[in-house]
Scaffold this motif. Sequence first.
Motif, mmCIF file in Angstrom:
data_model
loop_
_atom_site.group_PDB
_atom_site.id
_atom_site.type_symbol
_atom_site.label_atom_id
_atom_site.label_comp_id
_atom_site.label_asym_id
_atom_site.label_seq_id
_atom_site.Cartn_x
_atom_site.Cartn_y
_atom_site.Cartn_z
ATOM 1 N N ARG B 209 0.830 -1.225 0.000
ATOM 2 C CA ARG B 209 0.000 0.000 0.000
ATOM 3 C C ARG B 209 0.855 1.262 0.000
ATOM 4 O O ARG B 209 0.392 2.322 0.408
ATOM 5 C CB ARG B 209 -0.890 0.040 1.248
ATOM 6 N N LYS B 216 5.067 13.525 0.263
ATOM 7 C CA LYS B 216 4.143 14.195 1.166
ATOM 8 C C LYS B 216 2.781 13.513 1.024
ATOM 9 O O LYS B 216 2.218 13.433 -0.068
ATOM 10 C CB LYS B 216 4.026 15.667 0.774
ATOM 11 N N PHE C 105 -14.191 2.291 1.587
ATOM 12 C CA PHE C 105 -13.785 3.351 0.661
ATOM 13 C C PHE C 105 -12.440 3.955 1.074
ATOM 14 O O PHE C 105 -11.520 4.091 0.274
ATOM 15 C CB PHE C 105 -14.863 4.440 0.601
ATOM 16 N N HIS C 106 -12.341 4.290 2.365
ATOM 17 C CA HIS C 106 -11.092 4.876 2.864
ATOM 18 C C HIS C 106 -9.947 3.869 2.841
ATOM 19 O O HIS C 106 -8.797 4.228 2.593
ATOM 20 C CB HIS C 106 -11.290 5.423 4.277
ATOM 21 N N ALA C 109 -8.657 3.627 -0.595
ATOM 22 C CA ALA C 109 -7.982 4.863 -0.990
ATOM 23 C C ALA C 109 -6.619 5.043 -0.309
ATOM 24 O O ALA C 109 -5.819 5.888 -0.709
ATOM 25 C CB ALA C 109 -8.872 6.061 -0.665
ATOM 26 N N TYR C 110 -6.367 4.235 0.718
ATOM 27 C CA TYR C 110 -5.178 4.446 1.562
ATOM 28 C C TYR C 110 -3.865 4.472 0.777
ATOM 29 O O TYR C 110 -3.012 5.342 1.000
ATOM 30 C CB TYR C 110 -5.142 3.357 2.644
ATOM 31 N N GLY C 111 -3.710 3.532 -0.152
ATOM 32 C CA GLY C 111 -2.483 3.482 -0.946
ATOM 33 C C GLY C 111 -2.262 4.774 -1.723
ATOM 34 O O GLY C 111 -1.135 5.248 -1.851
ATOM 35 N N GLU C 113 -3.401 7.763 -0.867
ATOM 36 C CA GLU C 113 -2.993 8.793 0.099
ATOM 37 C C GLU C 113 -1.495 8.679 0.362
ATOM 38 O O GLU C 113 -0.777 9.670 0.445
ATOM 39 C CB GLU C 113 -3.741 8.612 1.432
ATOM 40 N N LEU C 115 0.666 7.605 -1.611
ATOM 41 C CA LEU C 115 1.433 8.046 -2.780
ATOM 42 C C LEU C 115 1.367 9.560 -2.950
ATOM 43 O O LEU C 115 1.991 10.118 -3.839
ATOM 44 C CB LEU C 115 0.908 7.360 -4.049
ATOM 45 N N GLY C 116 0.584 10.217 -2.103
ATOM 46 C CA GLY C 116 0.496 11.670 -2.153
ATOM 47 C C GLY C 116 -0.328 12.202 -3.314
ATOM 48 O O GLY C 116 -0.101 13.299 -3.812
ATOM 49 N N MET C 117 -1.307 11.420 -3.744
ATOM 50 C CA MET C 117 -2.131 11.831 -4.883
ATOM 51 C C MET C 117 -3.160 12.901 -4.469
ATOM 52 O O MET C 117 -3.579 12.942 -3.318
ATOM 53 C CB MET C 117 -2.860 10.590 -5.392
ATOM 54 N N ALA C 118 -3.543 13.746 -5.425
ATOM 55 C CA ALA C 118 -4.521 14.797 -5.120
ATOM 56 C C ALA C 118 -5.865 14.168 -4.739
ATOM 57 O O ALA C 118 -6.247 13.126 -5.272
ATOM 58 C CB ALA C 118 -4.705 15.707 -6.320
ATOM 59 N N ARG C 119 -6.581 14.828 -3.830
ATOM 60 C CA ARG C 119 -7.809 14.293 -3.267
ATOM 61 C C ARG C 119 -8.839 13.936 -4.345
ATOM 62 O O ARG C 119 -9.455 12.874 -4.298
ATOM 63 C CB ARG C 119 -8.393 15.311 -2.291
ATOM 64 N N ILE C 122 -7.950 10.808 -6.034
ATOM 65 C CA ILE C 122 -8.145 9.657 -5.136
ATOM 66 C C ILE C 122 -9.607 9.215 -5.184
ATOM 67 O O ILE C 122 -9.914 8.038 -5.370
ATOM 68 C CB ILE C 122 -7.761 10.020 -3.675
ATOM 69 N N MET C 162 -4.097 1.398 -7.300
ATOM 70 C CA MET C 162 -2.844 2.070 -7.655
ATOM 71 C C MET C 162 -2.453 1.792 -9.104
ATOM 72 O O MET C 162 -1.434 2.274 -9.578
ATOM 73 C CB MET C 162 -1.741 1.646 -6.693
#
Lengths: 195, 250, 281
Positions: B209, B216, C105-106, C109-111, C113, C115-119, C122, C162
């Motif tokens: 994951r 960041k 859902f969260h 989405a964790y992976g 987050e 990776l720092g992807m925009a909301r 995501i 991902m």
Amino acid sequence: MGKKLGMMTILLIPICIAINFVGGQIVTLLKLPVYLDVIGTILAAALTGPIGGAIVGLVTNLILGITNPVLIPFAVVNVAVGIVAGLCAQKGGFRTVKGTALTSVAIWAIVQITAVPLTVILFGGVAGGGSSVITGFFLAAGKGLWEAVFSQSIIVETVDKIISTFIAFFIIKRIGASTLLKFSLGSKYVDEATE
Amino acid sequence: MNKEKGIISKIYPLSKLVVIMVLAVTAILWGDYRFGYFIVLPLLVFLAALEGKFFSYTKKMIGAMIIMCTFIFIIKGLFDPSDEILWQFAFIGVKKEGIESALRLTSIIFSLGGSILLFFETTDLEDFMISLQKAGMSHVGSFIFLSTLQMIPQFAKKSKVIMQAQRARGIETEGNLLVRMKAFFPMLTPLIISSITDIEDKVITMEARAFSVDVKKTYLRVLNIKTSDYVIVVSSFILFVIFLVWRYIV
Amino acid sequence: MKALEVVNVTYKYPIAKENVLENISFSVNKGEFVAIVGRNGCGKTTLCNILRGFIPSFHKGKFKGNVLINEKDINEMSMGEIAVEVGFVFQNPFIQVSGVKNSVFHEVAYGLENLGMAREEIIERTDKILKDLKMDDLRDKHPVELSGGQRQRVALASVLVMDPNILIIDEPTSQLDPQSTEKVFEIIRLLKEKNKTIILVEHKIDLISEYADRVILIDNKKIVFDDLAKKVLARKEVMSYGVNLPQVAKAGIRFEEQTGQELDFIPSVLKDAISVFKKYV
């Protein structure tokens, strides 16, 4: 904390905090006259060293503090237990029964050194419910506050910390070698013969 | 997900934390028990009531602190080394200085403890962690904290299942002290050993994951600082400075 | 182009006396679906860990050889690059949750987050993957409340979100009931349609024969067979390595033994079996 901890330590910490909590709960369930609520701290310290132990100690009391803020200052005691147990572990303090016995004395000593002043200075000598009765007993017998709290602490903590340290020792003996080796101090507990 | 929040729950977690710290430090510095008992405590209960949490809050307050504070009154009142007696019941004398010091100490405990309780009563812990991460804490810290919060109830549940299984296998969990002591080990160790063995696979899960990826992190949850959050922080600092001036300079 | 390449890999676990794998070499082309089979303990899971780079970095031990992903040495890739390029799902559905999220859902989405992807992205990606995998109904459930089969699908979704090009899937159904197994295989079928490169370890041989392009059989530390699925799964010897054959292949072998007649070829999937047996009906 940060990247240096390593994933094994990061994932061990929540388990050890849960062990602290559940250890305390089972004690209540079985109506035992001890706390056994730092087994997780000692275990984390034994497997990963003082930093892992300290984090487990700190977060345990912070989470306890969510419902009982009075326990937050006692994080100092729990952190100190983690650091001392971790330092002992680095020197091989959980490898043998003798080493574990010495470690348990060190842990017991650090609890006295930290818990007694905290109790006296911050809470006027009162630590939780039941044990305060013991303090009251010594006070009524004419002892001073420091002496009373210290005597109380020796009565309540001694057996508890020795048992806790030995439980950690026995648990380590039952963890598989391949898992042990992935913890930073794990190689201390795996026989060289099998290497 | 977006259930209706109360006024205090809407405050940015770190702003709320600042206000609570200021309140607590003021209570300690003021040193007068009346500030704690007659201003801070009613204020906290009032704020809790505003959130519609009057009962759950007061219950938690009493549960967490009443025993300790009672003992403080008993120990300080009866065993204070001073001489002046406030009340005398037969051979028991309640010391005036002891009671005064107990009042001071308990007022601080109630103010500090009550503030912390109110903070957690009105703050979503995941939001709190995000606010700390935004303030620079490592995502590792947030992971450890949130993971622990999920782990504790699961652990407790599993240990109860194990206890029932052990009972069924004939391990005594009641009886004399030695019997009960012996029951402790088999109740806790299988759970600990299996959890620790599982860590290896959990590491692989977390790496899959992208946990260790050095970027960041972003958040699916929305948590924004509003102007009112700044106003709250600034005004509590101004009040604190006024207090300091009044207390130590005037 | 080669998606994965293993060159002369030999490996021994830290406290083991013997190697688990010796001189393993093979490569997988982009879009290829390779199944790895062999008896329990033959090193299939070890091989998966080698392909993902967990061996030797995490499991330590004695490692020789090279692993290349997209023709690049895995040692030269960062954690992030590997996580994005290679998805990894294994057998135990109860361990494969983050343990920090309160809804599917969260969790999924964790992976992203991490990776720092925009909301916005995501949400878009998580929505899409839940829809693609027909898991919309689980969206708001707490991961702890899910059954083993549901958890395994969430684990797959959490990795697929991902969008890795290569997927290593290690016995995803070994702890699941038949119905959940079917649902997991539906997802794998979908991945094949999307032309992903898939490495699958699986015991359910009928499913392998249906989907896999190629089968690699490992026994006693070495690769014994590495060929088209049709060819490997039609060989009688396969069974002597503790691996089952598809029902139709067994039927074909039996037919030859009992009638003494030779079939055009031993079929491994139902479709072939029908055409092969047709002339005898």
